[in-house]
Write a protein that holds these residues in place. Structure first.
Motif, PDB file in Angstrom:
ATOM      1  N   GLY A  34       0.826  -1.213   0.000  1.00 36.72           N
ATOM      2  CA  GLY A  34       0.000   0.000   0.000  1.00 36.72           C
ATOM      3  C   GLY A  34       0.852   1.251   0.000  1.00 36.72           C
ATOM      4  O   GLY A  34       2.065   1.211  -0.165  1.00 36.72           O
ATOM      5  N   ARG A  35       0.193   2.389   0.177  1.00 38.86           N
ATOM      6  CA  ARG A  35       0.930   3.650   0.218  1.00 38.86           C
ATOM      7  C   ARG A  35       1.573   3.838   1.583  1.00 38.86           C
ATOM      8  O   ARG A  35       0.991   3.556   2.615  1.00 38.86           O
ATOM      9  CB  ARG A  35       0.000   4.817  -0.072  1.00 38.86           C
ATOM     10  N   MET A  36       2.786   4.374   1.556  1.00 41.88           N
ATOM     11  CA  MET A  36       3.581   4.534   2.754  1.00 41.88           C
ATOM     12  C   MET A  36       3.288   5.886   3.405  1.00 41.88           C
ATOM     13  O   MET A  36       3.040   6.870   2.710  1.00 41.88           O
ATOM     14  CB  MET A  36       5.062   4.453   2.368  1.00 41.88           C
ATOM     15  N   ALA A  37       3.299   5.926   4.741  1.00 38.58           N
ATOM     16  CA  ALA A  37       3.136   7.174   5.484  1.00 38.58           C
ATOM     17  C   ALA A  37       4.104   7.149   6.662  1.00 38.58           C
ATOM     18  O   ALA A  37       4.089   6.210   7.454  1.00 38.58           O
ATOM     19  CB  ALA A  37       1.708   7.340   5.964  1.00 38.58           C
ATOM     20  N   LEU A  38       4.958   8.166   6.762  1.00 42.21           N
ATOM     21  CA  LEU A  38       5.947   8.244   7.832  1.00 42.21           C
ATOM     22  C   LEU A  38       5.907   9.630   8.468  1.00 42.21           C
ATOM     23  O   LEU A  38       5.613  10.615   7.796  1.00 42.21           O
ATOM     24  CB  LEU A  38       7.361   8.013   7.284  1.00 42.21           C
ATOM     25  N   ARG A  39       6.221   9.714   9.769  1.00 43.64           N
ATOM     26  CA  ARG A  39       6.371  11.009  10.425  1.00 43.64           C
ATOM     27  C   ARG A  39       7.828  11.412  10.328  1.00 43.64           C
ATOM     28  O   ARG A  39       8.700  10.736  10.854  1.00 43.64           O
ATOM     29  CB  ARG A  39       5.952  10.934  11.888  1.00 43.64           C
ATOM     30  N   LYS A  40       8.071  12.518   9.614  1.00 45.34           N
ATOM     31  CA  LYS A  40       9.430  13.002   9.415  1.00 45.34           C
ATOM     32  C   LYS A  40       9.454  14.502   9.640  1.00 45.34           C
ATOM     33  O   LYS A  40       8.424  15.145   9.757  1.00 45.34           O
ATOM     34  CB  LYS A  40       9.914  12.667   7.996  1.00 45.34           C
ATOM     35  N   TYR A  41      10.658  15.060   9.676  1.00 46.83           N
ATOM     36  CA  TYR A  41      10.839  16.482   9.960  1.00 46.83           C
ATOM     37  C   TYR A  41      10.615  17.314   8.703  1.00 46.83           C
ATOM     38  O   TYR A  41      11.190  17.042   7.652  1.00 46.83           O
ATOM     39  CB  TYR A  41      12.247  16.728  10.504  1.00 46.83           C
ATOM     40  N   ASP A  42       9.780  18.347   8.822  1.00 47.09           N
ATOM     41  CA  ASP A  42       9.558  19.305   7.742  1.00 47.09           C
ATOM     42  C   ASP A  42      10.246  20.609   8.133  1.00 47.09           C
ATOM     43  O   ASP A  42       9.805  21.301   9.046  1.00 47.09           O
ATOM     44  CB  ASP A  42       8.062  19.537   7.535  1.00 47.09           C
ATOM     45  N   PRO A  43      11.349  20.964   7.469  1.00 53.65           N
ATOM     46  CA  PRO A  43      12.094  22.161   7.867  1.00 53.65           C
ATOM     47  C   PRO A  43      11.366  23.468   7.569  1.00 53.65           C
ATOM     48  O   PRO A  43      11.714  24.499   8.149  1.00 53.65           O
ATOM     49  CB  PRO A  43      13.383  22.063   7.047  1.00 53.65           C
ATOM     50  N   VAL A  44      10.360  23.449   6.718  1.00 53.21           N
ATOM     51  CA  VAL A  44       9.631  24.677   6.410  1.00 53.21           C
ATOM     52  C   VAL A  44       8.779  25.097   7.605  1.00 53.21           C
ATOM     53  O   VAL A  44       8.767  26.264   7.993  1.00 53.21           O
ATOM     54  CB  VAL A  44       8.759  24.500   5.141  1.00 53.21           C
ATOM     55  N   VAL A  45       8.069  24.150   8.228  1.00 53.71           N
ATOM     56  CA  VAL A  45       7.256  24.457   9.407  1.00 53.71           C
ATOM     57  C   VAL A  45       8.015  24.177  10.704  1.00 53.71           C
ATOM     58  O   VAL A  45       7.496  24.437  11.783  1.00 53.71           O
ATOM     59  CB  VAL A  45       5.920  23.687   9.400  1.00 53.71           C
ATOM     60  N   ARG A  46       9.218  23.632  10.586  1.00 53.66           N
ATOM     61  CA  ARG A  46      10.124  23.338  11.700  1.00 53.66           C
ATOM     62  C   ARG A  46       9.501  22.430  12.757  1.00 53.66           C
ATOM     63  O   ARG A  46       9.581  22.691  13.956  1.00 53.66           O
ATOM     64  CB  ARG A  46      10.611  24.633  12.344  1.00 53.66           C
ATOM     65  N   ARG A  47       8.886  21.350  12.308  1.00 55.29           N
ATOM     66  CA  ARG A  47       8.378  20.329  13.224  1.00 55.29           C
ATOM     67  C   ARG A  47       8.139  19.028  12.466  1.00 55.29           C
ATOM     68  O   ARG A  47       8.196  18.999  11.237  1.00 55.29           O
ATOM     69  CB  ARG A  47       7.109  20.776  13.933  1.00 55.29           C
ATOM     70  N   HIS A  48       7.875  17.969  13.203  1.00 53.53           N
ATOM     71  CA  HIS A  48       7.615  16.666  12.596  1.00 53.53           C
ATOM     72  C   HIS A  48       6.152  16.597  12.163  1.00 53.53           C
ATOM     73  O   HIS A  48       5.259  16.930  12.944  1.00 53.53           O
ATOM     74  CB  HIS A  48       7.912  15.541  13.586  1.00 53.53           C
ATOM     75  N   VAL A  49       5.934  16.189  10.927  1.00 53.37           N
ATOM     76  CA  VAL A  49       4.581  16.016  10.383  1.00 53.37           C
ATOM     77  C   VAL A  49       4.558  14.701   9.625  1.00 53.37           C
ATOM     78  O   VAL A  49       5.584  14.070   9.393  1.00 53.37           O
ATOM     79  CB  VAL A  49       4.172  17.178   9.441  1.00 53.37           C
ATOM     80  N   GLU A  50       3.352  14.295   9.202  1.00 58.47           N
ATOM     81  CA  GLU A  50       3.223  13.058   8.453  1.00 58.47           C
ATOM     82  C   GLU A  50       3.538  13.323   6.980  1.00 58.47           C
ATOM     83  O   GLU A  50       3.072  14.311   6.406  1.00 58.47           O
ATOM     84  CB  GLU A  50       1.821  12.488   8.590  1.00 58.47           C
ATOM     85  N   PHE A  51       4.307  12.438   6.398  1.00 55.07           N
ATOM     86  CA  PHE A  51       4.628  12.474   4.975  1.00 55.07           C
ATOM     87  C   PHE A  51       3.984  11.249   4.344  1.00 55.07           C
ATOM     88  O   PHE A  51       4.163  10.133   4.821  1.00 55.07           O
ATOM     89  CB  PHE A  51       6.144  12.423   4.754  1.00 55.07           C
ATOM     90  N   ARG A  52       3.240  11.454   3.262  1.00 55.30           N
ATOM     91  CA  ARG A  52       2.558  10.358   2.575  1.00 55.30           C
ATOM     92  C   ARG A  52       3.147  10.129   1.197  1.00 55.30           C
ATOM     93  O   ARG A  52       3.631  11.061   0.567  1.00 55.30           O
ATOM     94  CB  ARG A  52       1.078  10.652   2.429  1.00 55.30           C
ATOM     95  N   GLU A  53       3.083   8.894   0.772  1.00 51.41           N
ATOM     96  CA  GLU A  53       3.620   8.529  -0.540  1.00 51.41           C
ATOM     97  C   GLU A  53       2.796   9.161  -1.647  1.00 51.41           C
ATOM     98  O   GLU A  53       1.572   9.147  -1.618  1.00 51.41           O
ATOM     99  CB  GLU A  53       3.597   7.004  -0.691  1.00 51.41           C
ATOM    100  N   GLU A  54       3.506   9.701  -2.621  1.00 54.00           N
ATOM    101  CA  GLU A  54       2.864  10.335  -3.775  1.00 54.00           C
ATOM    102  C   GLU A  54       3.226   9.546  -5.020  1.00 54.00           C
ATOM    103  O   GLU A  54       4.362   9.123  -5.174  1.00 54.00           O
ATOM    104  CB  GLU A  54       3.402  11.769  -3.903  1.00 54.00           C
ATOM    105  N   ARG A  55       2.265   9.363  -5.918  1.00 54.59           N
ATOM    106  CA  ARG A  55       2.551   8.617  -7.142  1.00 54.59           C
ATOM    107  C   ARG A  55       2.396   9.479  -8.342  1.00 54.59           C
ATOM    108  O   ARG A  55       1.750  10.475  -8.345  1.00 54.59           O
ATOM    109  CB  ARG A  55       1.610   7.428  -7.260  1.00 54.59           C
TER     110      ARG A  55
END
Length: 55
Positions: A34-55
């Protein structure tokens, strides 16, 4: 020689915070079909958010 995109394709993980920031990684089709979703650091908002797989 094995094909590079066969079992471990390159996927783009896009931030759900709406910043447009993305990570590029590989995933196993056998373990994660399935599609992957991970919590990683987003330097633009300077906090950890969920990142989802894009196709």
């Amino acid at each position: 020689m094995a094909r590079a995109t066969g079992l471990r394709p390159v996927v783009k993980l896009r931030s759900t915070a709406g910043t447009g920031y993305a990570y590029v990684t590989r995933k196993s089709r056998r373990n994660d079909p399935g599609r992957m979703a991970l919590r990683k650091y987003d330097p633009v908002v300077r906090r950890h958010v969920e990142f989802r797989e894009e196709r």
